[in-house]
Design a protein around this motif. Sequence first.
Motif, PDB file in Angstrom:
ATOM      1  N   ALA A  10       0.833  -1.205   0.000  1.00  0.00           N
ATOM      2  CA  ALA A  10       0.000   0.000   0.000  1.00  0.00           C
ATOM      3  C   ALA A  10       0.858   1.241   0.000  1.00  0.00           C
ATOM      4  N   ALA A  11       1.935   1.185   0.780  1.00  0.00           N
ATOM      5  CA  ALA A  11       2.837   2.341   0.837  1.00  0.00           C
ATOM      6  C   ALA A  11       3.463   2.587  -0.521  1.00  0.00           C
ATOM      7  N   LEU A  12       3.821   1.497  -1.225  1.00  0.00           N
ATOM      8  CA  LEU A  12       4.418   1.649  -2.543  1.00  0.00           C
ATOM      9  C   LEU A  12       3.408   2.227  -3.521  1.00  0.00           C
ATOM     10  N   ALA A  13       2.152   1.797  -3.408  1.00  0.00           N
ATOM     11  CA  ALA A  13       1.121   2.331  -4.297  1.00  0.00           C
ATOM     12  C   ALA A  13       0.912   3.811  -4.062  1.00  0.00           C
ATOM     13  N   LEU A  14       0.899   4.202  -2.795  1.00  0.00           N
ATOM     14  CA  LEU A  14       0.723   5.617  -2.468  1.00  0.00           C
ATOM     15  C   LEU A  14       1.875   6.446  -2.996  1.00  0.00           C
ATOM     16  N   GLY A  15       3.069   5.898  -2.947  1.00  0.00           N
ATOM     17  CA  GLY A  15       4.232   6.699  -3.323  1.00  0.00           C
ATOM     18  C   GLY A  15       4.747   6.451  -4.710  1.00  0.00           C
ATOM     19  N   GLY A  16       4.080   5.606  -5.506  1.00  0.00           N
ATOM     20  CA  GLY A  16       4.610   5.278  -6.820  1.00  0.00           C
ATOM     21  C   GLY A  16       4.814   6.487  -7.693  1.00  0.00           C
ATOM     22  N   SER A  17       3.794   7.385  -7.725  1.00  0.00           N
ATOM     23  CA  SER A  17       3.921   8.566  -8.572  1.00  0.00           C
ATOM     24  C   SER A  17       5.004   9.486  -8.065  1.00  0.00           C
ATOM     25  N   TYR A  48       2.120  -0.716  19.138  1.00  0.00           N
ATOM     26  CA  TYR A  48       1.667   0.458  19.890  1.00  0.00           C
ATOM     27  C   TYR A  48       0.754   0.039  21.033  1.00  0.00           C
ATOM     28  N   VAL A  49       0.741   0.832  22.104  1.00  0.00           N
ATOM     29  CA  VAL A  49       0.081   0.461  23.344  1.00  0.00           C
ATOM     30  C   VAL A  49      -1.429   0.273  23.201  1.00  0.00           C
ATOM     31  N   VAL A  50      -2.053   0.953  22.264  1.00  0.00           N
ATOM     32  CA  VAL A  50      -3.495   0.792  22.014  1.00  0.00           C
ATOM     33  C   VAL A  50      -3.688   0.585  20.514  1.00  0.00           C
ATOM     34  N   PRO A  51      -4.818   0.015  20.095  1.00  0.00           N
ATOM     35  CA  PRO A  51      -5.071  -0.166  18.666  1.00  0.00           C
ATOM     36  C   PRO A  51      -5.031   1.170  17.922  1.00  0.00           C
ATOM     37  N   VAL A  52      -4.562   1.135  16.687  1.00  0.00           N
ATOM     38  CA  VAL A  52      -4.432   2.360  15.907  1.00  0.00           C
ATOM     39  C   VAL A  52      -5.307   2.291  14.662  1.00  0.00           C
ATOM     40  N   ASP A  53      -5.617   3.476  14.129  1.00  0.00           N
ATOM     41  CA  ASP A  53      -6.380   3.590  12.895  1.00  0.00           C
ATOM     42  C   ASP A  53      -5.375   3.851  11.771  1.00  0.00           C
ATOM     43  N   ASN A  54      -5.105   2.828  10.964  1.00  0.00           N
ATOM     44  CA  ASN A  54      -4.101   2.965   9.903  1.00  0.00           C
ATOM     45  C   ASN A  54      -4.426   4.095   8.925  1.00  0.00           C
ATOM     46  N   LYS A  55      -5.702   4.291   8.651  1.00  0.00           N
ATOM     47  CA  LYS A  55      -6.087   5.343   7.713  1.00  0.00           C
ATOM     48  C   LYS A  55      -5.675   6.715   8.239  1.00  0.00           C
ATOM     49  N   LYS A  56      -5.929   6.938   9.527  1.00  0.00           N
ATOM     50  CA  LYS A  56      -5.550   8.225  10.117  1.00  0.00           C
ATOM     51  C   LYS A  56      -4.030   8.403  10.120  1.00  0.00           C
ATOM     52  N   LEU A  57      -3.312   7.319  10.394  1.00  0.00           N
ATOM     53  CA  LEU A  57      -1.856   7.403  10.411  1.00  0.00           C
ATOM     54  C   LEU A  57      -1.320   7.759   9.020  1.00  0.00           C
ATOM     55  N   ILE A  58      -1.868   7.134   7.985  1.00  0.00           N
ATOM     56  CA  ILE A  58      -1.395   7.403   6.626  1.00  0.00           C
ATOM     57  C   ILE A  58      -1.752   8.827   6.217  1.00  0.00           C
ATOM     58  N   GLU A  59      -2.957   9.274   6.572  1.00  0.00           N
ATOM     59  CA  GLU A  59      -3.343  10.650   6.249  1.00  0.00           C
ATOM     60  C   GLU A  59      -2.436  11.649   6.955  1.00  0.00           C
ATOM     61  N   ALA A  60      -2.076  11.329   8.206  1.00  0.00           N
ATOM     62  CA  ALA A  60      -1.170  12.216   8.950  1.00  0.00           C
ATOM     63  C   ALA A  60       0.212  12.245   8.299  1.00  0.00           C
ATOM     64  N   ALA A  61       0.645  11.088   7.804  1.00  0.00           N
ATOM     65  CA  ALA A  61       1.947  11.025   7.132  1.00  0.00           C
ATOM     66  C   ALA A  61       1.923  11.837   5.839  1.00  0.00           C
ATOM     67  N   LEU A  62       0.825  11.726   5.092  1.00  0.00           N
ATOM     68  CA  LEU A  62       0.693  12.505   3.867  1.00  0.00           C
ATOM     69  C   LEU A  62       0.695  13.998   4.170  1.00  0.00           C
ATOM     70  N   SER A  63      -0.028  14.372   5.219  1.00  0.00           N
ATOM     71  CA  SER A  63      -0.078  15.787   5.613  1.00  0.00           C
ATOM     72  C   SER A  63       1.299  16.290   6.004  1.00  0.00           C
ATOM     73  N   GLY A  64       2.028  15.478   6.779  1.00  0.00           N
ATOM     74  CA  GLY A  64       3.376  15.873   7.190  1.00  0.00           C
ATOM     75  C   GLY A  64       4.315  16.011   6.008  1.00  0.00           C
ATOM     76  N   MET A  65       4.186  15.105   5.038  1.00  0.00           N
ATOM     77  CA  MET A  65       5.037  15.168   3.853  1.00  0.00           C
ATOM     78  C   MET A  65       4.792  16.455   3.083  1.00  0.00           C
TER      79      MET A  65
END
Length: 475
Positions: A10-17, A48-65
């Motif tokens: 998924a990460a490769l698909a997001l970053g392919g372009s 991580y100590v509690v379950p995480v929402d992968n979608k939110k993490l990826i969106e946060a990574a995109l925003s940070g980038m």
Amino acid sequence: MRKLLLIGCAALALGGSAAAVASQTPRNETFRMLQMFGDVLGIVEQAYVVPVDNKKLIEAALSGMMTALDPHSNYLPPKSYGDLRERTTGEYSGVGLTITSEGGLVKVISPMDDSPAGRAGVQAGDVISAIDGQNAAGLTVSEVSEKLRGAIGASVTVTFLRDGEEPREVKLTREVIKVESVTGRLEGDFGYLRVSTFNENTGRELTETIERLKREKPGIKGYVLDLRNNGGGLLTAAIDVSDAFMERGEIVSQRGRKPDQIERYAAKPGDLTGGLPVVVLINYGSASASEIVAGALKDQERATVVGLTSFGKGSVQTVIPLRGGQDGALSITTARYYTPSGRSIQKIGIEPDLEVARSEAEARIVSRSSFIYSEAAYATALDSSIGAERKGPHVPLEAPGKDFDKTKDYQLQRALDVLRAGGDLAKLAAAPADVVVTAPGAKPVETAEADTPDTSGERPARGPEITPRNEPKKD
């Protein structure tokens, strides 16, 4: 393990372009870093100590980038992208703020005219420190915007920080913000045109307002175009507004990464004002699209610019939908704007022909660089590309003194004086006796007033604006 591999894919698909256009970075290194992103995401999900929402993490990574590029590039999740499209049509629900992010803090670019925020006295440069009692530090522009929006009639309590003052808690009641981008009235023999934002309706509204004023005053002698605290908007609207006062000539050009990536926009024949004198009012809350208009009319010697140096946002953001908007959109800086004379707006702004502060307190802010709110204040701001710099701290040429009637608008008064002089500054009458006039380079004079500007502008939440081409966008 299978889930971990899927995450990596998924990460490769997001970053392919991104890998395809990576500049001066070996392709293999780019793919290695994308694989590392997938590895980190997998570790976070499992450890991580509690379950995480992968979608939110990826969106946060995109925003940070995106925000690592410059202050105005951003990832817009699907809801934020929908909100942006809604706002550029001229109506939305909220409190009426244009906001941006700087150093982990969300700041106000400008409050909208006659909005809940505007009526509450929110000013350009105010920092949003808390929303409904929850700390806002570290939140993205999209997250703050989402918290400020809500059901019509519902209230939100926002804590604002302003230099030199105690934190101010303001209760704002959300309402339908129907953006009337252009209003107008007669000021004696002259027309006053207030443009609060640049949206899809601005060109039409300006034409209608000018025609109405001409009917009300057949012998009208000139116009004041007020762009103070206008945070920008659509490029097409900025071109329409400039064109309304021009018979011919270039309005603005935008230049991208490659030498051949140059677009020029020119006026069409037909000056709606018939060549009458025009004065443009600006201040440091005038950004992007406002600066295009002020720069075009100044360089083409079509208008005299009065007020304070503008914000200095001369970068172009192109909004690129992802999967037709289903995955949101990227708002990415793709070019810089240049005035007809070839001057870069970026980080420099438009300097007025007649420098006038609206209040004594505002003059003090301009005289102290640490309080100047402008594009140049951003650590990650794109450079101007021409080696020029914004004018440093100084005392404005004119500012109303302590005895000036504070119910009056001094900048507007001086704009009307310029019109009475036919736009000729050499013929301009001297400033009134209750006005402080300084020579260039004069030392700042201490006053008893607070170090806060007197503002009155607008827009919906997102960031300093502008928009290229025909894409709806919010800076």
